[in-house]
Write a protein that holds these residues in place. Structure first.
Motif, PDB file in Angstrom:
ATOM      1  N   SER A   1      29.489   9.753  -4.150  1.00 31.22           N
ATOM      2  CA  SER A   1      30.756   9.090  -3.843  1.00 31.22           C
ATOM      3  C   SER A   1      30.788   7.660  -4.348  1.00 31.22           C
ATOM      4  O   SER A   1      29.825   6.920  -4.182  1.00 31.22           O
ATOM      5  N   PHE A   2      31.917   7.271  -4.964  1.00 38.20           N
ATOM      6  CA  PHE A   2      32.098   5.860  -5.284  1.00 38.20           C
ATOM      7  C   PHE A   2      32.905   5.166  -4.190  1.00 38.20           C
ATOM      8  O   PHE A   2      33.082   3.952  -4.211  1.00 38.20           O
ATOM      9  N   GLY A   3      33.401   5.921  -3.232  1.00 38.70           N
ATOM     10  CA  GLY A   3      34.099   5.335  -2.096  1.00 38.70           C
ATOM     11  C   GLY A   3      33.131   4.821  -1.047  1.00 38.70           C
ATOM     12  O   GLY A   3      33.495   4.022  -0.192  1.00 38.70           O
ATOM     13  N   LYS A   4      31.906   5.321  -1.086  1.00 37.98           N
ATOM     14  CA  LYS A   4      30.851   4.876  -0.178  1.00 37.98           C
ATOM     15  C   LYS A   4      29.656   4.507  -1.032  1.00 37.98           C
ATOM     16  O   LYS A   4      29.037   5.377  -1.645  1.00 37.98           O
ATOM     17  N   ASP A   5      29.313   3.236  -1.083  1.00 40.94           N
ATOM     18  CA  ASP A   5      28.220   2.799  -1.950  1.00 40.94           C
ATOM     19  C   ASP A   5      26.900   3.404  -1.503  1.00 40.94           C
ATOM     20  O   ASP A   5      26.580   3.445  -0.312  1.00 40.94           O
ATOM     21  N   GLY A   6      26.144   3.912  -2.484  1.00 46.82           N
ATOM     22  CA  GLY A   6      24.852   4.498  -2.193  1.00 46.82           C
ATOM     23  C   GLY A   6      24.022   4.574  -3.461  1.00 46.82           C
ATOM     24  O   GLY A   6      24.483   4.207  -4.550  1.00 46.82           O
ATOM     25  N   PRO A   7      22.794   5.051  -3.356  1.00 44.95           N
ATOM     26  CA  PRO A   7      21.957   5.209  -4.542  1.00 44.95           C
ATOM     27  C   PRO A   7      22.625   6.149  -5.548  1.00 44.95           C
ATOM     28  O   PRO A   7      23.216   7.156  -5.160  1.00 44.95           O
ATOM     29  N   LEU A   8      22.509   5.833  -6.825  1.00 44.18           N
ATOM     30  CA  LEU A   8      23.182   6.612  -7.858  1.00 44.18           C
ATOM     31  C   LEU A   8      22.318   7.822  -8.204  1.00 44.18           C
ATOM     32  O   LEU A   8      21.575   7.820  -9.168  1.00 44.18           O
ATOM     33  N   ASP A   9      22.440   8.878  -7.385  1.00 49.46           N
ATOM     34  CA  ASP A   9      21.598  10.059  -7.551  1.00 49.46           C
ATOM     35  C   ASP A   9      22.394  11.241  -8.095  1.00 49.46           C
ATOM     36  O   ASP A   9      22.207  11.672  -9.212  1.00 49.46           O
ATOM     37  N   MET A  10      23.261  11.816  -7.259  1.00 47.76           N
ATOM     38  CA  MET A  10      24.163  12.923  -7.607  1.00 47.76           C
ATOM     39  C   MET A  10      23.490  14.281  -7.744  1.00 47.76           C
ATOM     40  O   MET A  10      24.158  15.259  -8.066  1.00 47.76           O
ATOM     41  N   ARG A  11      22.197  14.393  -7.503  1.00 50.08           N
ATOM     42  CA  ARG A  11      21.552  15.708  -7.619  1.00 50.08           C
ATOM     43  C   ARG A  11      21.804  16.539  -6.366  1.00 50.08           C
ATOM     44  O   ARG A  11      21.593  16.072  -5.254  1.00 50.08           O
ATOM     45  N   MET A  12      22.226  17.787  -6.559  1.00 51.00           N
ATOM     46  CA  MET A  12      22.356  18.702  -5.427  1.00 51.00           C
ATOM     47  C   MET A  12      20.981  19.075  -4.879  1.00 51.00           C
ATOM     48  O   MET A  12      20.821  19.291  -3.683  1.00 51.00           O
TER      49      MET A  12
ATOM     50  N   PHE B   1      32.705  10.267 -12.754  1.00 52.31           N
ATOM     51  CA  PHE B   1      31.748  10.709 -11.729  1.00 52.31           C
ATOM     52  C   PHE B   1      31.645  12.237 -11.733  1.00 52.31           C
ATOM     53  O   PHE B   1      30.549  12.791 -11.606  1.00 52.31           O
ATOM     54  N   GLN B   2      32.770  12.921 -11.867  1.00 51.15           N
ATOM     55  CA  GLN B   2      32.743  14.382 -11.956  1.00 51.15           C
ATOM     56  C   GLN B   2      31.891  14.825 -13.130  1.00 51.15           C
ATOM     57  O   GLN B   2      31.036  15.717 -13.000  1.00 51.15           O
ATOM     58  N   ALA B   3      32.100  14.219 -14.286  1.00 50.80           N
ATOM     59  CA  ALA B   3      31.392  14.619 -15.502  1.00 50.80           C
ATOM     60  C   ALA B   3      29.888  14.408 -15.374  1.00 50.80           C
ATOM     61  O   ALA B   3      29.084  15.285 -15.734  1.00 50.80           O
ATOM     62  N   ILE B   4      29.502  13.247 -14.868  1.00 52.18           N
ATOM     63  CA  ILE B   4      28.070  12.950 -14.736  1.00 52.18           C
ATOM     64  C   ILE B   4      27.421  13.907 -13.749  1.00 52.18           C
ATOM     65  O   ILE B   4      26.318  14.412 -13.979  1.00 52.18           O
ATOM     66  N   ARG B   5      28.109  14.180 -12.638  1.00 48.19           N
ATOM     67  CA  ARG B   5      27.576  15.119 -11.641  1.00 48.19           C
ATOM     68  C   ARG B   5      27.385  16.508 -12.230  1.00 48.19           C
ATOM     69  O   ARG B   5      26.353  17.160 -12.038  1.00 48.19           O
ATOM     70  N   ILE B   6      28.371  16.993 -12.965  1.00 49.39           N
ATOM     71  CA  ILE B   6      28.272  18.322 -13.577  1.00 49.39           C
ATOM     72  C   ILE B   6      27.104  18.371 -14.553  1.00 49.39           C
ATOM     73  O   ILE B   6      26.335  19.341 -14.584  1.00 49.39           O
TER      74      ILE B   6
ATOM     75  N   SER C   1      14.564  17.856  -7.859  1.00 47.55           N
ATOM     76  CA  SER C   1      14.480  18.492  -9.169  1.00 47.55           C
ATOM     77  C   SER C   1      15.339  17.757 -10.191  1.00 47.55           C
ATOM     78  O   SER C   1      16.463  17.347  -9.883  1.00 47.55           O
ATOM     79  N   GLY C   2      14.811  17.597 -11.398  1.00 47.20           N
ATOM     80  CA  GLY C   2      15.593  17.042 -12.489  1.00 47.20           C
ATOM     81  C   GLY C   2      15.808  15.544 -12.414  1.00 47.20           C
ATOM     82  O   GLY C   2      15.259  14.849 -11.556  1.00 47.20           O
ATOM     83  N   GLU C   3      16.630  15.047 -13.343  1.00 49.51           N
ATOM     84  CA  GLU C   3      16.942  13.629 -13.429  1.00 49.51           C
ATOM     85  C   GLU C   3      18.083  13.257 -12.497  1.00 49.51           C
ATOM     86  O   GLU C   3      19.051  14.004 -12.368  1.00 49.51           O
ATOM     87  N   SER C   4      17.986  12.088 -11.896  1.00 51.95           N
ATOM     88  CA  SER C   4      19.120  11.553 -11.166  1.00 51.95           C
ATOM     89  C   SER C   4      20.131  10.997 -12.158  1.00 51.95           C
ATOM     90  O   SER C   4      19.829  10.796 -13.346  1.00 51.95           O
ATOM     91  N   ALA C   5      21.338  10.715 -11.683  1.00 50.57           N
ATOM     92  CA  ALA C   5      22.351  10.102 -12.539  1.00 50.57           C
ATOM     93  C   ALA C   5      21.873   8.749 -13.045  1.00 50.57           C
ATOM     94  O   ALA C   5      22.105   8.378 -14.205  1.00 50.57           O
ATOM     95  N   SER C   6      21.198   7.996 -12.191  1.00 48.63           N
ATOM     96  CA  SER C   6      20.677   6.685 -12.583  1.00 48.63           C
ATOM     97  C   SER C   6      19.669   6.820 -13.723  1.00 48.63           C
ATOM     98  O   SER C   6      19.714   6.062 -14.703  1.00 48.63           O
ATOM     99  N   GLN C   7      18.762   7.769 -13.614  1.00 46.53           N
ATOM    100  CA  GLN C   7      17.751   7.972 -14.650  1.00 46.53           C
ATOM    101  C   GLN C   7      18.383   8.408 -15.967  1.00 46.53           C
ATOM    102  O   GLN C   7      17.983   7.948 -17.040  1.00 46.53           O
ATOM    103  N   TRP C   8      19.376   9.293 -15.877  1.00 45.32           N
ATOM    104  CA  TRP C   8      20.027   9.746 -17.108  1.00 45.32           C
ATOM    105  C   TRP C   8      20.776   8.608 -17.782  1.00 45.32           C
ATOM    106  O   TRP C   8      20.678   8.421 -19.004  1.00 45.32           O
TER     107      TRP C   8
END
Length: 317
Positions: free
Chosen positions: A123-134, A211-216, A138-145
């Motif tokens: 969420s960009f409405g609630k500030d938090g770590p830029l992760d996005m992994r379900m 945000f949708q694109a990066i999450r996908i 596993s895998g790269e976080s959004a921040s790492q990518w």
């Protein structure tokens, strides 16, 4: 309960999206075997269980460890339920599906609990770590990518998965900004995107599509969907139902084309030699379905939901 709504909306207590239509579409048999590939918090799963008898079986999957922990707390004592942590892309590799399934449900996208917890980074409405992994293990976080991807790759992801017309402008801004400081927080990324984007008259936040694109991309959602659909078709029994809820056009297009490819013969092409006769393996049930006015009045997150249902035919491989 998997809305692709604008991140940051408050949690809403309600039945899962299109609950009644899903239950009707799955047409749960008392002694059938069903797989919920996106357990979330179990709204649809409870509906299936209410319709199963003692001989029925429900298989639950989810990438998210919090969802799996919730499933184990609620259903571990029910002999009809089996639980597996993992992507539904791997459903055909689960031995429990080997005897065949009478129904498969995919409720796509990010779940309400994931959106509403800032620490998950969706969420960009609630500030938090830029992760996005379900699956945060596993895998790269959004921040790492974002720290390693080239400008062209970032732009391509934003365009392909977010249909973002300003993808190149945003990619340039991201690369310029990360040269000074890495992206670690959702609010930081959202502010950078907003700084180079004009405000949409609709009121949608400028970072929504990005945000949708990066999450996908980070979660390989579309590749997993394609693999999951193939696995569902392979494991469904004749007469078994596939029900998929999608929340944006990219997902729905994949589901629609998958059903059409297995339900309808391809158009003839006079320039190509004739192929062997087409044998349908699916029958579409009811076309695209959307949430009704009553549900939309109490659950605005359902406004973009599309449900498609198909039935496996006798004689299908």
């Amino acid at each position: 309960m998997r809305p692709d709504a604008q991140p940051g909306h408050p949690a809403v207590l309600h039945l899962p999206v299109m609950f009644a239509q899903v239950m009707e579409g799955l047409r749960v048999l008392e002694n059938g075997t069903y797989l919920d590939g996106t357990f979330g918090r179990g709204g649809h799963a409870r509906g299936v269980l209410r319709n199963l008898g003692p001989g029925g079986r429900l298989l639950l999957m989810d990438k998210d460890p919090e969802a799996i922990a919730h499933a184990e707390r609620e259903f571990a004592g029910d002999a009809r339920v089996a639980i597996r942590r993992g992507s539904f892309a791997e459903l055909a590799q689960w031995d429990a599906t080997g005897a065949g399934l009478d129904g498969v449900l995919f409720d796509l996208g990010v779940s309400s609990p994931q959106l509403d917890v800032a620490e998950r980074g969706f969420s960009f409405g609630k500030d938090g770590p830029l992760d996005m992994r379900m699956d945060p293990d596993s895998g790269e976080s959004a921040s790492q990518w974002l720290a390693r991807a080239g400008e062209a790759e970032i732009a391509d992801v934003l365009w392909t998965y977010g249909e973002e017309r300003m993808s190149r402008r945003i990619a340039r801004a991201i690369v310029a900004r990360r040269a000074q400081q890495p992206f670690l927080r959702t609010a930081d990324l959202a502010e950078t995107i907003a700084s180079v984007m004009p405000r949409d008259k609709s009121g949608i936040h400028p970072a929504t599509r990005s945000f949708q694109a990066i999450r996908i991309h980070v979660n390989r959602e579309l590749a997993d969907l394609e693999a999951g659909l193939d696995g569902a078709l392979a494991r469904l029994n004749a007469g078994g139902r596939l029900a998929v809820i999608s929340f944006h056009s990219l997902e729905d297009r994949i589901v629609k084309r998958f059903i059409a490819r297995h339900a309808k013969a391809p158009p003839a092409n006079r320039r190509l030699p004739e192929t062997t006769g087409f044998v349908a393996s699916l029958k579409e049930i009811g076309g695209a379905q959307r949430a009704g006015a009553d549900e939309l009045a109490t659950n605005p997150r359902a406004r973009s939901a599309v449900l498609r249902v198909a039935e496996k035919l006798e004689g299908a491989a």
